[in-house]
Design an enzyme around this catalytic site. Structure first.
Site, PDB file in Angstrom:
ATOM      1  CB  SER A 141      -0.596  -1.012   7.958  1.00 61.25           C
ATOM      2  OG  SER A 141       0.280  -0.493   8.942  1.00 61.25           O
ATOM      3  CE1 TYR A 154      -0.536   3.262   8.014  1.00 62.77           C
ATOM      4  CE2 TYR A 154      -0.980   4.301   5.899  1.00 62.77           C
ATOM      5  CZ  TYR A 154      -0.387   3.299   6.644  1.00 62.77           C
ATOM      6  OH  TYR A 154       0.348   2.322   6.009  1.00 62.77           O
TER       7      TYR A 154
HETATM    8  N1  LIG Z   1       5.881   1.595   3.411  1.00 68.93           N
HETATM    9  C1  LIG Z   1       5.458   1.080   4.551  1.00 68.93           C
HETATM   10  O1  LIG Z   1       6.168   1.083   5.590  1.00 68.93           O
HETATM   11  C2  LIG Z   1       4.114   0.466   4.624  1.00 68.93           C
HETATM   12  C3  LIG Z   1       3.150   0.625   3.620  1.00 68.93           C
HETATM   13  N2  LIG Z   1       1.921   0.022   3.785  1.00 68.93           N
HETATM   14  C4  LIG Z   1       0.888   0.172   2.761  1.00 68.93           C
HETATM   15  O2  LIG Z   1       1.382  -0.272   1.504  1.00 68.93           O
HETATM   16  C5  LIG Z   1       0.738   0.447   0.446  1.00 68.93           C
HETATM   17  C6  LIG Z   1       1.796   1.036  -0.466  1.00 68.93           C
HETATM   18  O3  LIG Z   1       2.610   1.862   0.335  1.00 68.93           O
HETATM   19  P1  LIG Z   1       4.039   2.400  -0.206  1.00 68.93           P
HETATM   20  O4  LIG Z   1       4.481   1.617  -1.386  1.00 68.93           O
HETATM   21  O5  LIG Z   1       4.916   2.482   0.975  1.00 68.93           O
HETATM   22  O6  LIG Z   1       3.615   3.877  -0.630  1.00 68.93           O
HETATM   23  P2  LIG Z   1       4.127   4.843  -1.775  1.00 68.93           P
HETATM   24  O7  LIG Z   1       3.699   6.205  -1.337  1.00 68.93           O
HETATM   25  O8  LIG Z   1       5.566   4.587  -2.075  1.00 68.93           O
HETATM   26  O9  LIG Z   1       3.240   4.377  -3.043  1.00 68.93           O
HETATM   27  C7  LIG Z   1       1.845   4.533  -2.991  1.00 68.93           C
HETATM   28  C8  LIG Z   1       1.347   4.719  -4.416  1.00 68.93           C
HETATM   29  O10 LIG Z   1      -0.081   4.864  -4.383  1.00 68.93           O
HETATM   30  C9  LIG Z   1      -0.439   5.886  -5.297  1.00 68.93           C
HETATM   31  N3  LIG Z   1      -1.749   6.461  -4.952  1.00 68.93           N
HETATM   32  C10 LIG Z   1      -2.040   7.294  -3.928  1.00 68.93           C
HETATM   33  N4  LIG Z   1      -3.328   7.645  -3.962  1.00 68.93           N
HETATM   34  C11 LIG Z   1      -3.877   7.016  -5.041  1.00 68.93           C
HETATM   35  C12 LIG Z   1      -5.176   7.004  -5.609  1.00 68.93           C
HETATM   36  N5  LIG Z   1      -6.177   7.715  -5.074  1.00 68.93           N
HETATM   37  N6  LIG Z   1      -5.387   6.262  -6.716  1.00 68.93           N
HETATM   38  C13 LIG Z   1      -4.367   5.545  -7.266  1.00 68.93           C
HETATM   39  N7  LIG Z   1      -3.110   5.526  -6.775  1.00 68.93           N
HETATM   40  C14 LIG Z   1      -2.882   6.262  -5.675  1.00 68.93           C
HETATM   41  C15 LIG Z   1       0.688   6.906  -5.202  1.00 68.93           C
HETATM   42  O11 LIG Z   1       0.711   7.745  -6.329  1.00 68.93           O
HETATM   43  C16 LIG Z   1       1.907   5.991  -5.078  1.00 68.93           C
HETATM   44  O12 LIG Z   1       2.470   5.707  -6.325  1.00 68.93           O
HETATM   45  C17 LIG Z   1      -0.139   1.493   1.134  1.00 68.93           C
HETATM   46  O13 LIG Z   1      -1.474   1.010   1.217  1.00 68.93           O
HETATM   47  C18 LIG Z   1       0.460   1.594   2.535  1.00 68.93           C
HETATM   48  O14 LIG Z   1      -0.505   1.996   3.496  1.00 68.93           O
HETATM   49  C19 LIG Z   1       1.600  -0.727   4.875  1.00 68.93           C
HETATM   50  C20 LIG Z   1       2.527  -0.911   5.855  1.00 68.93           C
HETATM   51  C21 LIG Z   1       3.837  -0.350   5.794  1.00 68.93           C
HETATM   52  C1  LIG Z   2       2.727   5.457   7.965  1.00 67.33           C
HETATM   53  C2  LIG Z   2       3.344   4.320   8.778  1.00 67.33           C
HETATM   54  O1  LIG Z   2       4.012   4.758   9.846  1.00 67.33           O
HETATM   55  C3  LIG Z   2       4.193   3.480   7.854  1.00 67.33           C
HETATM   56  O2  LIG Z   2       3.263   2.781   7.116  1.00 67.33           O
HETATM   57  C4  LIG Z   2       2.907   1.716   7.877  1.00 67.33           C
HETATM   58  O3  LIG Z   2       1.841   1.171   7.771  1.00 67.33           O
HETATM   59  C5  LIG Z   2       3.988   1.344   8.813  1.00 67.33           C
HETATM   60  O4  LIG Z   2       3.654   1.454  10.174  1.00 67.33           O
HETATM   61  C6  LIG Z   2       5.005   2.373   8.453  1.00 67.33           C
HETATM   62  O5  LIG Z   2       5.763   2.739   9.542  1.00 67.33           O
END
Ligand SMILES: NC(=O)C1=CN([C@@H]2O[C@H](COP(=O)(O)OP(=O)(O)OC[C@H]3O[C@@H](n4cnc5c(N)ncnc54)[C@H](O)[C@@H]3O)[C@@H](O)[C@H]2O)C=CC1
Ligand SMILES: C[C@H](O)[C@@H]1OC(=O)[C@H](O)[C@@H]1O
Length: 258
Positions: A141, A154
């Protein structure tokens, strides 16, 4: 179809960036094991047809990770690509943050990536004779470098992801296994909507630091994962590629088009 005959595991694949990665890898010809702690990832996998399977797993637990790897080998016979995507956040002020919440976020966001990487790399090394290396992609991230006060575990976990990427890339290079990370900015998923897009002011704050003037889409991150997984990235390892609308290059605010 740059990933024909490749087999991938994508964690946290029931929704968001993980699901977009799984969909794109299938489109590029890979067979994909989707995994998520939530059972509804099964529907996502079945929508992708015969090239996809689903295993419910908490990837922060070694026993689940071992079962996930075994199920993938049973279904597809090999593992070429691992996308460590599962992640959570927890908002609390530094002085109020509870130890259990700190531990939970670090366990899911960082330790899971070590557990999955080690289990998958061991299988890749076992197959050195028939399989040339492999590829691990960690979802980091911008917060690996940009600290947000109420996102303590985080931010810490993502800084660790960048270093895990670097140290694993050095340790695994001799086996032809490349390890890279993607550092997304704010991407339109449930996690971001909870954490930073809750209201118009929060959105305005993010966009005031985003030269491209918009949040990203999960598919834009999936495209980077498909690139890093392909032979087009054969000389890239140990890197974190930021996909953040220009945020990391920025040291001033930009006018926001409301
Ligand atoms: N959405 C954003 O703005 C950003 C997201 N990220 C990273 O991208 C990745 C995905 O994020 P999103 O798609 O936004 O999140 P999301 O919350 O939409 O999806 C995350 C998924 O991971 C699953 N999960 C959570 N804990 C788990 C575990 N212990 N074992 C297996 N699955 C598990 C959840 O059930 C969910 O389906 C994360 O690592 C997040 O930190 C990084 C930068 C920005
Ligand atoms: C939780 C954060 O704010 C979110 O996930 C990231 O890693 C990006 O900075 C998004 O804003």
């Amino acid at each position: 179809m740059k990933l024909t005959d490749k087999v991938a595991i994508v964690t946290g694949a029931a929704q968001g960036i993980g699901l977009a990665c799984a969909e794109r890898l299938v489109r590029e010809g890979a067979r994909v094991m989707l995994t998520d702690v939530r059972p509804d990832g099964a529907a996502a996998a079945s929508a992708l047809g015969d090239a996809a399977r689903f295993v419910q797993a908490d990837v922060s637990m070694k026993a689940d990770v071992d079962a996930l790897v075994a199920a993938t080998l049973a279904a597809f016979g090999r593992i070429d690509i691992l996308v460590n995507n599962a992640g959570v956040t927890h908002a609390a002020d530094f002085l109020d943050l509870d130890e259990d919440d700190f531990d939970r976020v670090l366990r899911i966001n960082l330790k899971s990536m070590f557990l999955c990487s080690q289990a998958v790399a061991r299988e890749m090394v076992k197959r050195q004779d028939t399989q040339r290396g492999g590829c691990i992609i960690n979802m980091s991230s911008v917060n690996a470098e940009l600290a947000i006060p109420n996102q303590v575990p985080y931010v810490v976990s993502k800084g660790g992801v960048n270093q895990l990427t670097r140290v694993a890339s050095i340790s695994l290079a001799q086996y032809g296994i490349r390890v890279n990370a993607i550092g997304p900015g704010t991407i339109l998923t449930e996690l971001a909507k909870q954490a930073v897009l809750a209201g118009p002011e929060a959105r305005h704050k993010i966009l005031s630091r985003t030269p491209l003037g918009r949040c990203g889409e999960p598919e834009e991150i999936a495209g980077i994962a498909a690139f890093l997984a392909s032979d087009d990235a054969s000389y890239i390892t140990g890197q974190t590629l930021y996909a953040d609308g220009g945020r990391m290059a920025l040291n001033y605010t930009v006018p926001v088009k409301d």
